[in-house]
Motif scaffolding. Structure first.
Motif, short mmCIF file in Angstrom:
data_model
loop_
_atom_site.label_atom_id
_atom_site.label_comp_id
_atom_site.label_asym_id
_atom_site.label_seq_id
_atom_site.Cartn_x
_atom_site.Cartn_y
_atom_site.Cartn_z
N HIS A 18 -6.33 -3.51 4.20
CA HIS A 18 -6.49 -2.60 3.08
C HIS A 18 -5.89 -3.24 1.83
O HIS A 18 -4.87 -3.93 1.92
CB HIS A 18 -5.77 -1.26 3.34
CG HIS A 18 -6.35 -0.48 4.46
ND1 HIS A 18 -5.78 0.68 4.92
CD2 HIS A 18 -7.46 -0.67 5.24
CE1 HIS A 18 -6.50 1.16 5.92
NE2 HIS A 18 -7.52 0.37 6.13
N THR A 19 -6.48 -2.98 0.69
CA THR A 19 -5.95 -3.50 -0.57
C THR A 19 -5.85 -2.37 -1.58
O THR A 19 -6.56 -1.38 -1.50
CB THR A 19 -6.83 -4.62 -1.14
OG1 THR A 19 -8.15 -4.11 -1.36
CG2 THR A 19 -6.88 -5.81 -0.21
N GLY A 20 -4.94 -2.54 -2.53
CA GLY A 20 -4.76 -1.56 -3.59
C GLY A 20 -3.32 -1.09 -3.66
O GLY A 20 -2.44 -1.64 -3.01
N ARG A 21 -3.11 -0.06 -4.47
CA ARG A 21 -1.78 0.52 -4.67
C ARG A 21 -1.96 1.91 -5.22
O ARG A 21 -3.05 2.35 -5.50
CB ARG A 21 -0.96 -0.35 -5.61
CG ARG A 21 -1.53 -0.41 -7.02
CD ARG A 21 -0.73 -1.30 -7.91
NE ARG A 21 -0.68 -2.63 -7.36
CZ ARG A 21 -1.13 -3.72 -7.96
NH1 ARG A 21 -1.62 -3.64 -9.16
NH2 ARG A 21 -1.06 -4.88 -7.39
N SER A 22 -0.82 2.59 -5.42
CA SER A 22 -0.87 3.92 -6.03
C SER A 22 0.22 4.02 -7.10
O SER A 22 0.67 3.00 -7.61
CB SER A 22 -0.75 5.02 -4.98
OG SER A 22 -1.12 6.27 -5.53
N ARG A 55 1.55 -1.73 -2.66
CA ARG A 55 0.47 -2.29 -1.86
C ARG A 55 0.20 -1.34 -0.69
O ARG A 55 0.91 -0.36 -0.50
CB ARG A 55 0.82 -3.68 -1.36
CG ARG A 55 2.00 -3.73 -0.41
CD ARG A 55 2.36 -5.16 -0.03
NE ARG A 55 3.43 -5.23 0.93
CZ ARG A 55 4.72 -5.20 0.63
NH1 ARG A 55 5.11 -5.07 -0.62
NH2 ARG A 55 5.63 -5.29 1.57
N SER A 56 -0.78 -1.68 0.10
CA SER A 56 -1.14 -0.88 1.26
C SER A 56 0.00 -0.84 2.28
O SER A 56 0.66 -1.85 2.52
CB SER A 56 -2.38 -1.47 1.92
OG SER A 56 -2.62 -0.88 3.17
N LEU A 95 -1.66 3.57 -0.48
CA LEU A 95 -2.89 3.83 -1.23
C LEU A 95 -3.11 5.30 -1.56
O LEU A 95 -4.04 5.62 -2.30
CB LEU A 95 -4.11 3.31 -0.45
CG LEU A 95 -4.11 1.84 -0.04
CD1 LEU A 95 -5.42 1.49 0.66
CD2 LEU A 95 -3.87 0.94 -1.24
#
Length: 191
Positions: free
Chosen positions: A40-44, A52-53, A74
């Protein structure tokens, strides 16, 4: 980590690496190398905890045809189709994820015994999200605090389970709360 009911697969989440892996179970009970790893990739919104995830858990739907994967980093619960006969068992679904409230930090997911409802513990938000579930989809129907209204964060909600008869929901709260929240579940609404 979750084991498939046929005993031939184990699926696990990797919190630090932000991935989910499917491993075949050998006849002697040992695990083969991962047949599939999905990163999984991304952030919040929380730059420290959600940079990061962070896959927190892997939960099969009651019919074992779908896998729900809460990702704290995420603010999503990823949903995958699971085909136990396939060499690569996880594939995408029409609803690829449930988006949660920004900063909520989804941690664990549990299904009602009837399979019609799902319950999500938000580690960082301190809430329980209730979903109507069907065939790998989830629709939000309620969000309720897992702590008394006077309690101030930061929160540390953790595990979540329904009673075998489907009448109660239990959510553990760590850190300063150090308790178990108990909810009754509406027989016809799942709330």
């Amino acid at each position: 980590m979750s084991a498939h009911r046929d005993g031939r697969w184990v699926v696990c989440g990797n919190y630090t690496g932000g991935s989910v892996a499917a491993l075949a179970v050998n006849k002697n009970g040992s695990l083969s190398p991962a047949a599939q790893v999905i990163k999984h990739t991304g952030r919040s919104v929380d730059s420290v905890r959600q940079d990061r995830s962070h896959v927190h858990s892997t939960i099969f739907s009651p019919d074992y045809r779908h896998l729900y994967v809460p990702d704290l980093g995420l603010d999503k619960v990823m949903i995958y189709r699971f085909s136990e006969q396939a060499a690569i068992p996880l594939t995408s679904t029409s609803q690829q994820f449930i988006r949660t409230v920004p900063g909520s930090g989804p941690r664990h997911f549990a299904f009602h015994p009837n399979g019609k409802y799902g319950y999500l513990a938000e580690e960082m938000g301190g809430f329980v999200d209730v979903y109507k579930t069907s065939n790998g989809t989830a629709t939000s129907i309620q969000r309720i605090a897992a702590h008394p209204s006077e309690t101030k964060g930061p929160f540390g909600s953790a595990d979540i389970h329904t009673s075998p008869d489907g009448r109660f929901l239990y959510v553990t709260n760590r850190a300063k709360e150090n308790n178990i929240a108990i909810f009754s579940i509406g027989k016809t609404t799942g709330k």
